[in-house]
Design an enzyme around this catalytic site. Structure first.
Site, short mmCIF file in Angstrom:
data_model
loop_
_atom_site.label_atom_id
_atom_site.label_comp_id
_atom_site.label_asym_id
_atom_site.label_seq_id
_atom_site.Cartn_x
_atom_site.Cartn_y
_atom_site.Cartn_z
N LYS A 39 0.80 -1.13 0.09
CA LYS A 39 0.10 -0.01 -0.20
C LYS A 39 0.73 1.14 -0.07
O LYS A 39 1.89 1.30 0.67
CB LYS A 39 -1.08 -0.15 1.41
N SER A 54 -9.81 2.04 2.85
CA SER A 54 -8.67 2.74 1.99
C SER A 54 -7.98 1.75 1.32
O SER A 54 -7.69 2.28 0.17
CB SER A 54 -8.11 3.72 2.62
N SER A 93 -9.70 -0.67 7.05
CA SER A 93 -9.01 -0.50 5.73
C SER A 93 -8.48 -1.86 5.30
O SER A 93 -7.89 -1.74 3.88
CB SER A 93 -8.38 0.66 5.61
N1 GLN Z 1 -12.93 3.81 6.13
C1 GLN Z 1 -12.50 4.28 7.59
C2 GLN Z 1 -12.07 5.62 7.47
O1 GLN Z 1 -12.32 6.46 6.44
C3 GLN Z 1 -11.08 3.48 7.95
C4 GLN Z 1 -9.80 3.99 7.27
C5 GLN Z 1 -8.77 3.09 7.63
O2 GLN Z 1 -8.87 1.93 8.14
N2 GLN Z 1 -7.61 3.38 7.05
O3 GLN Z 1 -11.51 6.22 8.44
#
Ligand code: GLN
Length: 500
Positions: free
Chosen positions: A83, A158, A182
């Site tokens: 990532k 994400s 994410s």
């Molecule tokens: N979707 C969640 C957010 O927008 C989780 C993001 C993540 O785990 N990096 O905060």
């Protein structure tokens, strides 16, 4: 899509075995995956950067060491993607943001070092929502990734790039980070496996910080065993991360091989799976629970009464920490600088850079976090949210007094359409309703595919949560579910994907 030809269709364990037996070379495996990326990534757009030459050189070095009879790690020669939030000294690290367009870190993250030391071959960096804020990759400054099951849909976020790359057979393994879901939510909606280790179980050194008390890196894979193998490579104490745990790494690989739930006490979380959960998600979840009972698990319903407040607490704590962490992007030290002309003061250049460099969602959270932390509001918002966090932690502690693991659907719906939720922050945030409690508590959780929702033919994930430092328990349960479903279906779930 049926499985693509070998070696691209192989999982990591199979690839490692073929490499060890001399059936293929690491260079051949790497080249095949680079060709696969060439063939499909213009449609999936999982990668922000592909390092063809670096990957082939790393693979060549592994082959050389193997020929010389040197000891190699269990995944030596297996391709992997990172990532784009993980620091790499030889590749850009953008966090999906214009703010870091083309930025090259001066050093490798600890996990990058461990991956290289293990002989894994890094093919490139994957797409993500800007600074890991989002659930669809649509907040990436470089455009969204697509879900290999249906290119009109998102691969989650994400870390959608990592999961999409794994689902599209571009790599057998990838690294994600999970602050609120994410790793797990993208795994669920792409029919892959994703694990968030115990907080502190994998070093955060060199991973760009979003919300430091929640962030955790972990593995993305097509099988539970592969995820465990990668977890073992990256996990364990790191003196450069002050929150890194000192306990020995849980025996996740052994647990993934055991795959035996006889006598395991499993709690179904009453608060996760009702209203707001798609019918087909609920149906597959209920079937998975029945399957676990059939395999000899002792399944009971467990209540976690404060879980309905976890999302609200998260969306105060996470932006608060992010507003502080992202203060370093000021246009002065590194990354983007705009508006730098003679008439402007330093403060004005900083403001200009931040206004042009950050996307809408990141700005929204910085403003929200700054507000929640400001004098006069701190107690009402941030302080309150921390109290709710404690209550969620207590819910989990009480639950784990009764059962060994907890289960729920990973995400409330299957993959949604690109554009469907991007203009509605609350709808986007609700994707994390089931994944956030584990981040607030620092406990491990993972997602494993449990079939396709009847109404849309898209993958559904089962979330398995375990107590802190008992990551092995979740791998055991997930592997048991995976094995039983695979036996019934006769082939891996990804072979039913048809968009590529
Ligand atoms: N979707 C969640 C957010 O927008 C989780 C993001 C993540 O785990 N990096 O905060």
């Amino acid at each position: 899509m049926s499985a693509p030809p070998e070696p691209v269709g192989w999982d990591a364990a199979r690839t490692a075995a073929a490499l060890a037996a001399g059936e293929v070379s690491a260079v051949e495996v790497t080249r095949a995956h680079l060709d696969r990326i060439d063939a499909v990534d213009d449609r999936v757009r999982a990668f922000l950067h592909v390092d063809r030459e670096g990957a082939l050189a790393a693979a060549g070095a592994v082959d050389e060491r193997r020929r010389a009879g040197q000891a190699l790690g269990p995944l030596a020669g297996v391709p992997l993607a990172l990532k784009d939030i993980v620091a790499t000294a030889d590749m850009p690290t953008t966090c999906g943001s214009r703010m870091l367009d083309g930025w090259r870190p001066p050093y490798d993250a600890t996990i990058t070092e461990r991956i290289r030391a293990g002989g894994l071959v890094i093919l490139g960096k994957t797409n993500m929502d800007e600074f890991a804020m989002g659930s669809s990759t649509e907040f990436s400054a470089y455009g969204a990734s697509s879900n290999p099951w249906d290119l009109e849909r998102t691969p989650g976020g994400s870390g959608g790039g990592s999961s999409a790359a794994v689902a599209a057979y571009e790599v057998p393994l990838a690294i994600g980070t999970d602050t609120g879901g994410s790793i797990r939510q993208p795994a669920a909606v792409t029919g892959t496996v994703g694990a968030k280790p115990t907080y502190g179980g994998v070093s955060r050194y060199g991973i760009v910080a979003m919300a430091s008390s929640l962030d955790q890196a972990g593995p993305c894979a097509r099988t539970v065993l592969d995820a465990a193998l990668l977890h073992s490579v990256i996990g364990g104490h790191d003196p450069r991360d002050s929150t890194s745990v000192r306990e020995p790494l849980p025996g996740v690989v052994g647990a993934a091989r055991r795959a035996d739930v006889a006598g395991v006490r499993i709690g179904v979380v009453r608060e996760l799976g009702g209203e707001g959960f798609q019918a087909g998600v609920r149906q597959r979840f209920d079937e998975a629970v029945a399957l676990l009972t059939g395999l000899g698990a002792d399944v009971v319903e467990v209540s976690c009464p404060h879980f309905p407040h976890a999302l609200g607490a998260y969306y105060l704590i996470m932006p608060s920490e992010a507003s502080s962490n992202l203060a370093r992007f000021d246009g002065m030290r590194y990354g983007l600088r705009t508006g730098d002309d003679a008439d402007r003061t330093v403060e004005e250049v900083m403001a200009h850079t931040r206004a042009t460099g950050f996307g809408e969602e990141v700005v929204r959270r910085i403003i929200l976090g700054t507000y929640a932390l400001s004098a006069g509001y701190y107690d009402a918002y941030y302080g309150q949210a921390q109290k709710v966090r404690t209550l969620v932690q207590r819910d989990l502690a009480a639950a784990f007094d009764q059962v060994d693991v907890l289960v729920s659907p990973t995400a409330p719906t299957t993959a949604f359409r690109l554009g469907e939720k991007v203009g509605d922050p609350l709808a986007m945030y609700l994707n994390d309703v089931a994944t956030i409690p584990a981040n607030l508590a620092g406990s491990p959780a993972m997602s494993v595919p449990i079939g396709l929702a009847p109404e849309d033919g898209l993958p559904v994930g089962l979330q398995v949560m375990a107590p802190a430092l008992a990551d092995d328990r979740m791998y055991n349960v997930a592997a048991a579910v995976e094995a039983a479903l695979q036996e019934r279906r006769g082939h891996p779930i990804l072979e039913e994907a048809n968009a590529l």
